[in-house]
Design a protein around this motif. Structure first.
Motif, short mmCIF file in Angstrom:
data_model
loop_
_atom_site.label_atom_id
_atom_site.label_comp_id
_atom_site.label_asym_id
_atom_site.label_seq_id
_atom_site.Cartn_x
_atom_site.Cartn_y
_atom_site.Cartn_z
N UNK A 30 24.67 40.30 -12.22
CA UNK A 30 24.25 39.02 -12.77
C UNK A 30 23.88 38.94 -14.29
N UNK A 31 22.88 40.05 -14.51
CA UNK A 31 22.59 40.12 -15.87
C UNK A 31 23.37 40.81 -16.71
N UNK A 32 24.37 41.63 -16.21
CA UNK A 32 25.65 42.07 -17.06
C UNK A 32 26.57 40.73 -17.42
N UNK A 33 26.89 39.79 -16.64
CA UNK A 33 27.53 38.67 -17.00
C UNK A 33 26.76 37.64 -17.81
N UNK A 34 25.46 37.70 -17.72
CA UNK A 34 24.61 36.84 -18.57
C UNK A 34 24.69 37.58 -20.17
N UNK A 35 24.44 38.89 -20.19
CA UNK A 35 24.70 39.43 -21.42
C UNK A 35 25.89 39.29 -22.11
N UNK A 36 27.02 39.20 -21.23
CA UNK A 36 28.25 39.22 -21.79
C UNK A 36 28.57 37.96 -22.16
N UNK A 37 28.19 36.55 -21.68
CA UNK A 37 28.27 35.55 -22.21
C UNK A 37 27.62 35.30 -23.37
N UNK A 38 26.07 35.86 -23.57
CA UNK A 38 25.33 35.83 -24.55
C UNK A 38 26.07 36.33 -25.76
#
Length: 59
Positions: A30-38
């Motif tokens: 989840x945090x990997x995806x959030x970081x990617x979007x950011x």
């Protein structure tokens, strides 16, 4: 012993790149995806280009 980077299609949503990165480094997906979007929003699309490159080239 871990091998090189591999996409994780089992936990992946689109190509499994973020799930593969999370597996490789021991992060929560989840945090990997959030970081990617950011990073995509702040990086003017360069992370998206890198994502697509990895999606095509990684096993």
């Amino acid at each position: 012993m871990k091998q090189g980077f591999r996409k994780n299609r089992r936990d992946g949503v689109i190509f499994g790149v973020c799930a593969g990165i999370a597996d490789q480094f021991g992060f929560d997906v989840l945090w990997t995806r959030v970081a990617f979007v950011a990073l995509t929003l702040l990086g003017f699309g360069l992370p998206l280009l890198l994502y697509l490159t990895v999606a095509i080239l990684a096993p």
